[in-house]
Scaffold this motif. Structure first.
Motif, PDB file in Angstrom:
ATOM      1  N   TYR A  70      69.184   4.013  -7.767  1.00 55.91           N
ATOM      2  CA  TYR A  70      69.343   4.297  -9.417  1.00 55.91           C
ATOM      3  C   TYR A  70      70.805   4.849  -9.697  1.00 55.91           C
ATOM      4  O   TYR A  70      71.297   4.569 -10.878  1.00 55.91           O
ATOM      5  N   ARG A  71      71.512   5.695  -8.781  1.00 53.96           N
ATOM      6  CA  ARG A  71      72.725   6.445  -9.106  1.00 53.96           C
ATOM      7  C   ARG A  71      73.721   6.288  -8.112  1.00 53.96           C
ATOM      8  O   ARG A  71      74.795   6.780  -8.418  1.00 53.96           O
TER       9      ARG A  71
ATOM     10  N   ASP B 232      69.743  14.376 -13.867  1.00 54.82           N
ATOM     11  CA  ASP B 232      68.440  14.239 -13.663  1.00 54.82           C
ATOM     12  C   ASP B 232      67.677  15.396 -14.485  1.00 54.82           C
ATOM     13  O   ASP B 232      68.079  16.408 -14.849  1.00 54.82           O
TER      14      ASP B 232
ATOM     15  N   GLY C 187      68.195   6.678 -17.759  1.00 52.48           N
ATOM     16  CA  GLY C 187      68.064   5.952 -16.288  1.00 52.48           C
ATOM     17  C   GLY C 187      67.943   4.548 -16.621  1.00 52.48           C
ATOM     18  O   GLY C 187      68.343   3.819 -17.332  1.00 52.48           O
ATOM     19  N   ASP C 188      66.866   4.078 -15.564  1.00 54.85           N
ATOM     20  CA  ASP C 188      66.558   2.698 -15.538  1.00 54.85           C
ATOM     21  C   ASP C 188      67.921   1.738 -15.347  1.00 54.85           C
ATOM     22  O   ASP C 188      67.817   0.436 -15.638  1.00 54.85           O
ATOM     23  N   LEU C 189      68.891   2.213 -14.827  1.00 53.66           N
ATOM     24  CA  LEU C 189      70.039   1.536 -14.629  1.00 53.66           C
ATOM     25  C   LEU C 189      70.778   0.792 -15.687  1.00 53.66           C
ATOM     26  O   LEU C 189      71.539   0.057 -15.927  1.00 53.66           O
TER      27      LEU C 189
ATOM     28  N   PHE D 197      62.015  -4.870 -14.655  1.00 56.50           N
ATOM     29  CA  PHE D 197      61.404  -4.309 -13.478  1.00 56.50           C
ATOM     30  C   PHE D 197      59.900  -4.772 -13.410  1.00 56.50           C
ATOM     31  O   PHE D 197      59.234  -5.409 -14.190  1.00 56.50           O
TER      32      PHE D 197
ATOM     33  N   MET E 186      62.274  -2.089  -4.362  1.00 53.97           N
ATOM     34  CA  MET E 186      62.294  -0.719  -4.656  1.00 53.97           C
ATOM     35  C   MET E 186      61.093   0.121  -3.865  1.00 53.97           C
ATOM     36  O   MET E 186      61.108   1.264  -4.153  1.00 53.97           O
TER      37      MET E 186
ATOM     38  N   PHE F 219      73.106  -3.581  -4.664  1.00 51.32           N
ATOM     39  CA  PHE F 219      71.993  -2.903  -4.581  1.00 51.32           C
ATOM     40  C   PHE F 219      71.124  -3.136  -3.216  1.00 51.32           C
ATOM     41  O   PHE F 219      71.105  -4.322  -2.925  1.00 51.32           O
TER      42      PHE F 219
ATOM     43  N   GLN G   5      65.458   0.985  -1.570  1.00 48.79           N
ATOM     44  CA  GLN G   5      65.516   2.136  -2.107  1.00 48.79           C
ATOM     45  C   GLN G   5      65.581   3.164  -0.873  1.00 48.79           C
ATOM     46  O   GLN G   5      64.668   3.109  -0.199  1.00 48.79           O
TER      47      GLN G   5
END
Length: 438
Positions: free
Chosen positions: A18-19, A86, A294-296, A336, A363, A433, A436
């Motif tokens: 995500y980050r 966060d 969030g959520d890209l 998603f 994920m 990507f 995860q």
């Protein structure tokens, strides 16, 4: 302590999937400004190592321990700024920024963003359109509040993100369940906001989110995401589309509401993520979060507009006025994948080679249990991200394209195919990507 040893403290790195794209950009921009990044994180570092000059592992959710750790860093290095994206960490980050006298949300700003009841109260007092709302401490109070406000109502925790514990109650028969879910979910949040729930009127209309920047109290919208939600009566966010040419970016009524809301809450410096319902009586702010989305969503914004949120995080934290002009005018979206029921993941399978898609990723690992609300939240097994010439084309590619999705094992050992999606070879902006990892 050397004045040449100037650092920005990052509190919490988040998950790689995500980050990392934010940290990669932040590290590059920090180097250009002759700054070093220092990470205070709750997990032992792995992927974070190349981006930080120093990493300290501590329980960041113990705010006393966090403050002690950051103060120790400030005793031996010159801290010129701090930032966090966060949700549970934005308040201690803002408090430390105020203590050190460096740019931050401000004490009034962080309280107004973090405490959803305070947000409602302040915005209502300022005359901004808001639904009726009450903070309730028991299901009996919630019933009385809902009767006064009028159904349907939304019941939600006072201070959580990602729509966790947010439930729609259409009538009194659904209210008790909604209150129990929201109140129980609040127990994972910060201690001052645990127990009870907010009951508020349902604002009917399409939902959008706006990521924006505030520099010395001046608010500017960056990009707008059109949101898809699912899993009624809950509000799981299942997809977003960002269009650099979204007409709402030049809609004066929306701009005025966003600007006044940030002024009212007293947000001083930082990035915010504001959720808005477009109702028949105008834009209604649902909440303002003292962090980027969030959520890209910021990744989508970068693809669509060329504005790099990772660079902005550094610039704002260091006290610089950020450049928010667009260098691109495109459309990008994400979807998603969720299971249709509580499942144990057998595996996630993603197709390749279809046009328009930027990247996709599983994920979760095989063997992961995914539980849908109210038993769990963010039960995502995969995502796909794509571009398009228009919002409509991007949406069609995300939601209408044929292709396999995640294959997950059901409760009786059967399988369901879910999260139809596609993947294009390569990546966008050098971002790849992977699975995860923490």
């Amino acid at each position: 302590m050397s004045t040449d040893d100037r650092v920005l403290v990052v509190i919490g790195s988040g998950l790689k999937i995500y980050r990392e794209y934010l940290i990669e950009s932040a590290a590059r921009r920090a180097a250009e400004l002759d700054l070093k990044l220092v990470l205070v994180n709750n997990l032992k570092p792995n992927w974070q190592q190349p981006y930080f000059d120093e990493i300290t592992v501590v329980n960041v959710f113990d705010h006393d321990e966090l403050r002690k750790t950051v103060r120790e860093i400030a005793d031996r290095r010159t801290v010129v700024g701090l930032f966090s994206y966060d949700e549970p960490l934005v308040m201690p980050t803002a408090e430390l920024a105020a203590e050190f006298g460096v740019p931050g949300l401000g004490l009034a700003g962080v309280e107004g963003c973090r405490d959803k009841h305070a947000t409602r109260a302040r915005l209502t007092a300022a005359g901004l359109p808001q639904p009726g709302f009450e903070l309730t401490a028991s299901v009996e109070q919630a019933r009385e509040a809902a009767a006064r406000i009028g159904y349907p109502v939304v019941v939600k925790p006072r201070a959580l993100g990602a729509s966790m514990g947010v439930v729609l109650a259409q009538d009194e028969t659904q209210l008790d369940h909604a209150y129990t879910v929201a109140s129980n979910a609040s127990l994972v949040g910060d201690e001052p906001y645990r127990d009870g729930a907010i009951v508020e009127g349902f604002a009917d209309g399409p939902e959008i989110s706006i990521d924006g920047v505030v520099h010395q109290g001046e608010y500017r919208a960056l990009f707008i995401a059109r949101k898809e939600t699912g899993h009624y009566p809950y509000f799981e966010e299942v997809g977003h589309v960002v269009d650099a040419a979204d007409p709402l970016l030049s809609e004066q009524e929306l701009t005025d509401v966003l600007t006044k809301a940030h002024e009212t809450l007293g947000v001083e410096n930082g990035m915010t993520h504001t959720e808005v319902k477009l109702t028949s009586y105008g834009p209604v702010i649902i909440e303002i979060n003292g962090r980027l989305g969030g959520d890209l969503i910021p990744f989508l914004g970068r693809i669509a507009t060329g504005v790099d949120p990772g660079e902005l995080l550094v610039e704002i934290a260091a006290g610089h006025r950020p450049d928010t002009s667009f260098s691109r005018h495109g459309v990008a979206g994400i979807r998603f994948g969720y299971p249709e029921q509580d499942v144990t993941v057998r595996g996630v399978r993603l197709p390749t080679g279809l046009p328009g898609l930027v990247t996709a990723s599983p994920m979760v690992e095989p063997g992961t249990e995914l539980r849908l609300p109210p038993g769990g939240y963010l039960a995502r097994h995969s995502f796909v991200a794509c571009t398009g010439e228009t919002t409509e084309e991007c949406t069609e590619r995300l939601w209408g394209a044929p292709g396999a999705g995640g294959r997950v094992a059901g409760p009786r050992g059967g399988t369901v195919d879910e999260a139809r999606g596609v993947i294009a070879p390569g990546n966008q902006d050098g971002v790849t990507f992977r699975k995860q990892t923490t």
